[in-house]
Design a protein around this motif. Structure first.
Motif, PDB file in Angstrom:
ATOM      1  N   SER A 186      -8.791  11.340  21.619  1.00 50.72           N
ATOM      2  CA  SER A 186      -8.671  11.884  20.606  1.00 50.72           C
ATOM      3  C   SER A 186      -8.340  11.135  19.524  1.00 50.72           C
ATOM      4  N   TYR A 187      -8.797  11.393  18.143  1.00 55.95           N
ATOM      5  CA  TYR A 187      -8.555  10.964  17.011  1.00 55.95           C
ATOM      6  C   TYR A 187      -7.799  12.091  16.220  1.00 55.95           C
ATOM      7  N   ASP A 188      -6.697  11.748  15.640  1.00 52.31           N
ATOM      8  CA  ASP A 188      -6.312  12.564  14.504  1.00 52.31           C
ATOM      9  C   ASP A 188      -6.041  12.130  13.302  1.00 52.31           C
ATOM     10  N   VAL A 189      -6.599  12.194  12.305  1.00 54.47           N
ATOM     11  CA  VAL A 189      -7.004  11.437  11.155  1.00 54.47           C
ATOM     12  C   VAL A 189      -6.429  12.287   9.938  1.00 54.47           C
ATOM     13  N   ILE A 190      -5.738  11.512   9.056  1.00 52.06           N
ATOM     14  CA  ILE A 190      -5.189  12.054   7.727  1.00 52.06           C
ATOM     15  C   ILE A 190      -6.120  10.957   6.694  1.00 52.06           C
ATOM     16  N   TYR A 191      -6.819  11.518   6.025  1.00 49.10           N
ATOM     17  CA  TYR A 191      -7.899  10.682   5.097  1.00 49.10           C
ATOM     18  C   TYR A 191      -7.641  11.271   3.571  1.00 49.10           C
ATOM     19  N   THR A 192      -7.488  10.380   2.755  1.00 45.85           N
ATOM     20  CA  THR A 192      -7.050  10.352   1.279  1.00 45.85           C
ATOM     21  C   THR A 192      -8.409   9.609   0.793  1.00 45.85           C
ATOM     22  N   ALA A 193      -9.189  10.455  -0.072  1.00 47.33           N
ATOM     23  CA  ALA A 193     -10.386   9.903  -0.790  1.00 47.33           C
ATOM     24  C   ALA A 193      -9.975   8.756  -1.965  1.00 47.33           C
ATOM     25  N   PRO A 194     -10.822   7.830  -2.284  1.00 49.84           N
ATOM     26  CA  PRO A 194     -10.547   6.939  -3.517  1.00 49.84           C
ATOM     27  C   PRO A 194     -10.684   7.755  -4.551  1.00 49.84           C
ATOM     28  N   ARG A 195     -10.086   7.341  -5.762  1.00 52.95           N
ATOM     29  CA  ARG A 195      -9.990   7.805  -6.954  1.00 52.95           C
ATOM     30  C   ARG A 195     -10.638   6.850  -7.703  1.00 52.95           C
ATOM     31  N   PHE A 196     -11.264   7.418  -8.917  1.00 52.95           N
ATOM     32  CA  PHE A 196     -12.250   6.704  -9.669  1.00 52.95           C
ATOM     33  C   PHE A 196     -11.804   6.927 -11.176  1.00 52.95           C
ATOM     34  N   LYS A 197     -11.718   5.865 -12.149  1.00 51.89           N
ATOM     35  CA  LYS A 197     -11.557   6.302 -13.574  1.00 51.89           C
ATOM     36  C   LYS A 197     -12.947   6.796 -14.018  1.00 51.89           C
ATOM     37  N   LYS A 198     -12.564   7.375 -15.347  1.00 48.69           N
ATOM     38  CA  LYS A 198     -13.702   7.745 -16.137  1.00 48.69           C
ATOM     39  C   LYS A 198     -14.971   6.765 -16.343  1.00 48.69           C
ATOM     40  N   ASN A 199     -14.597   5.469 -16.326  1.00 42.20           N
ATOM     41  CA  ASN A 199     -15.682   4.445 -16.544  1.00 42.20           C
ATOM     42  C   ASN A 199     -16.466   3.980 -15.190  1.00 42.20           C
ATOM     43  N   LYS A 201     -14.542   2.866 -12.627  1.00 44.09           N
ATOM     44  CA  LYS A 201     -13.818   1.753 -11.891  1.00 44.09           C
ATOM     45  C   LYS A 201     -12.848   2.248 -11.113  1.00 44.09           C
ATOM     46  N   LEU A 202     -12.649   1.596  -9.930  1.00 41.19           N
ATOM     47  CA  LEU A 202     -11.697   2.055  -8.698  1.00 41.19           C
ATOM     48  C   LEU A 202     -10.157   2.329  -9.612  1.00 41.19           C
ATOM     49  N   GLU A 203      -9.610   3.512  -9.073  1.00 38.56           N
ATOM     50  CA  GLU A 203      -8.270   3.723  -9.800  1.00 38.56           C
ATOM     51  C   GLU A 203      -7.488   3.518  -8.559  1.00 38.56           C
ATOM     52  N   SER A 204      -7.817   3.949  -7.452  1.00 34.08           N
ATOM     53  CA  SER A 204      -6.749   4.002  -5.966  1.00 34.08           C
ATOM     54  C   SER A 204      -7.838   3.927  -4.893  1.00 34.08           C
ATOM     55  N   PRO A 205      -7.392   3.007  -4.216  1.00 34.83           N
ATOM     56  CA  PRO A 205      -8.655   2.981  -2.819  1.00 34.83           C
ATOM     57  C   PRO A 205      -8.293   4.083  -1.791  1.00 34.83           C
ATOM     58  N   ALA A 206      -9.373   4.320  -0.894  1.00 34.80           N
ATOM     59  CA  ALA A 206      -9.452   5.340   0.148  1.00 34.80           C
ATOM     60  C   ALA A 206      -8.007   5.055   1.103  1.00 34.80           C
ATOM     61  N   LYS A 207      -7.215   5.866   1.436  1.00 34.60           N
ATOM     62  CA  LYS A 207      -5.953   5.531   2.458  1.00 34.60           C
ATOM     63  C   LYS A 207      -6.401   6.343   3.788  1.00 34.60           C
ATOM     64  N   ILE A 208      -6.035   5.887   4.965  1.00 29.71           N
ATOM     65  CA  ILE A 208      -6.456   6.576   6.129  1.00 29.71           C
ATOM     66  C   ILE A 208      -4.907   6.333   7.191  1.00 29.71           C
ATOM     67  N   THR A 209      -4.779   7.326   7.869  1.00 33.68           N
ATOM     68  CA  THR A 209      -3.786   7.214   8.857  1.00 33.68           C
ATOM     69  C   THR A 209      -4.297   7.731  10.136  1.00 33.68           C
ATOM     70  N   VAL A 210      -4.182   7.276  11.302  1.00 33.05           N
ATOM     71  CA  VAL A 210      -4.832   7.819  12.480  1.00 33.05           C
ATOM     72  C   VAL A 210      -3.929   7.645  13.686  1.00 33.05           C
ATOM     73  N   LEU A 211      -4.145   8.653  14.625  1.00 31.13           N
ATOM     74  CA  LEU A 211      -3.305   8.761  15.503  1.00 31.13           C
ATOM     75  C   LEU A 211      -4.340   8.765  16.888  1.00 31.13           C
ATOM     76  N   HIS A 212      -4.352   8.000  17.626  1.00 36.37           N
ATOM     77  CA  HIS A 212      -5.132   7.611  18.921  1.00 36.37           C
ATOM     78  C   HIS A 212      -4.408   8.190  20.214  1.00 36.37           C
ATOM     79  N   TYR A 235     -15.894  -1.324  -3.377  1.00 30.45           N
ATOM     80  CA  TYR A 235     -16.328  -0.240  -3.988  1.00 30.45           C
ATOM     81  C   TYR A 235     -17.425  -0.285  -4.924  1.00 30.45           C
ATOM     82  N   PRO A 236     -18.942  -0.453  -4.738  1.00 27.23           N
ATOM     83  CA  PRO A 236     -19.803  -0.645  -5.724  1.00 27.23           C
ATOM     84  C   PRO A 236     -19.934   0.264  -6.812  1.00 27.23           C
ATOM     85  N   SER A 237     -19.663   1.648  -6.292  1.00 27.42           N
ATOM     86  CA  SER A 237     -19.798   2.625  -7.510  1.00 27.42           C
ATOM     87  C   SER A 237     -18.925   3.690  -7.272  1.00 27.42           C
TER      88      SER A 237
END
Length: 263
Positions: A186-199, A201-212, A235-237
Motif C-alpha cells: 500500500s501507498y498512503d500519500v499526502i500530495y501538495t501541488a506546486p504553486r505558480f506566480k501570475k507570470n 514562474k514557480l512560487e513553491s514546488p510540489a511536496k509529497i509525503t509517502v507511507l509504504h 517546471y517548464p510551465s
C-alpha cells in the motif's frame, strides 16, 4: 528641631510644585496601566467548526468523504490516456483487483486533482521473471506529471531513485519496505501541488509525503519538477489541477482499493 521640621516642609513643597509643573506640561499623559492579563478564551477558536466525517474502522479503507476510484467492481472512474473518450482497457479480476494490460496504454482518472490524500494498493506478478526495472514496473503520476514509482523492489536491486517508493529519478525512498510478490503493498500519500506566480514562474514546488506499508519513506520532500527519464527535472510551465495517471510500462502490475480525498 524646628529647623529640621521647616526644612522637611520646604522639600515637600518643592516636590509638589515639580509634580504640578509636569502635569501642566503634559496634561494628557494617562496614568500608567497594568498590562492586560491573558485569559484562556483569548486563544480559543470556535468558528468555523471542524467538519465531521466517519473514519474507516479498518485501516486502509476509505473514510466517508473519500472519492472512490476503484472498489473492485468498476473502472468507470478511469479512461484510456490514448483516447480519453474510451474507458480504461485494463482487466478486472475476481471483483477484487485490476491489472495492467501491457501495450494497451496508461489509464487516467476522469476527475482532476491538486492537493490530495491518496490510498492505493498494488502487487507485482506472482511469478518473478525479470530483474531491475523489468519487474512489476508502473507508476502513479500526480497531476499527470510527477511520478511515484511502482516496482517490485523485493530482493531486486536497481538505481535507488528508481526503486519502489522513489519519486522517479528525483528522490530515493528513506527505506525499502517492499513485500514479496505474493503479498499486497500500500501507498498512503499526502500530495501538495506546486504553486505558480501570475507570470507563470514557480512560487513553491510540489511536496509529497509517502507511507509504504505504513512506513514513512518520503518525508514532505520537494519534487524538483516534471518527471523525466532523461535529463534534469524542472517546471517548464504553470498548470492547475490535473488527472491521476497509472502507467502501462509493459508489466502486469495489479491494483486495488484506490481512493482519494481533496485537501
Amino acid at each position: 528641631m524646628k529647623f529640621k521640621t521647616i526644612l522637611f516642609c520646604i522639600i515637600l513643597i518643592l516636590f509638589s510644585l515639580e509634580d504640578i509643573s509636569a502635569q501642566e506640561n503634559f496634561p494628557n499623559t494617562p496614568p500608567e496601566e497594568s498590562p492586560m492579563l491573558m485569559q484562556p478564551e483569548m486563544t480559543e477558536i470556535w468558528e468555523p467548526q471542524v467538519k465531521v466525517i466517519s473514519a474507516a474502522k479498518t485501516l486502509g479503507n476509505p473514510p466517508s468523504d473519500a472519492i472512490i476510484l476503484f472498489d473492485g467492481k468498476s473502472l468507470d472512474a478511469w479512461v484510456s490516456q490514448r483516447d480519453t473518450m474510451k474507458l480504461a482497457q485494463w482487466k478486472i479480476i475476481n471483483n477484487d483487483y485490476f491489472e495492467v494490460v501491457p501495450g494497451s496504454g496508461s489509464i487516467q482518472t476522469k476527475m482532476k486533482f491538486g492537493d490530495c490524500q491518496l490510498h492505493i494498493e498494488f502487487s507485482a506478478p506472482d511469478s518473478v521473471k525479470f530483474s531491475g526495472q523489468g519487474r512489476g514496473n508502473s507508476g502513479v503520476f500526480f497531476q499527470n506529471r510527477y511520478e511515484l514509482q511502482v516496482l517490485d523492489s523485493y530482493n531486486n536491486r536497481t538505481y535507488s531513485n528508481g526503486q519502489a517508493g522513489s519519486i522517479y529519478k528525483d528522490h530515493a525512498p528513506l527505506v525499502n519496505a517492499m513485500r514479496s510478490p505474493l503479498e499486497w503493498n500500500s501507498y498512503d500519500v499526502i500530495y501538495t501541488a506546486p504553486r505558480f506566480k501570475k507570470n507563470g514562474k514557480l512560487e513553491s514546488p510540489a511536496k509529497i509525503t509517502v507511507l509504504h506499508n505504513g512506513v514513512l519513506i518520503q518525508n514532505n520532500v520537494s519534487i524538483n519538477g516534471l518527471t523525466r527519464y532523461i535529463g534534469l527535472h524542472d517546471y517548464p510551465s504553470a498548470h492547475g489541477d490535473d488527472v491521476i495517471l497509472l502507467q502501462d510500462h509493459g508489466a502486469k502490475v495489479q491494483f486495488r482499493n484506490i481512493w482519494i480525498r481533496k485537501i
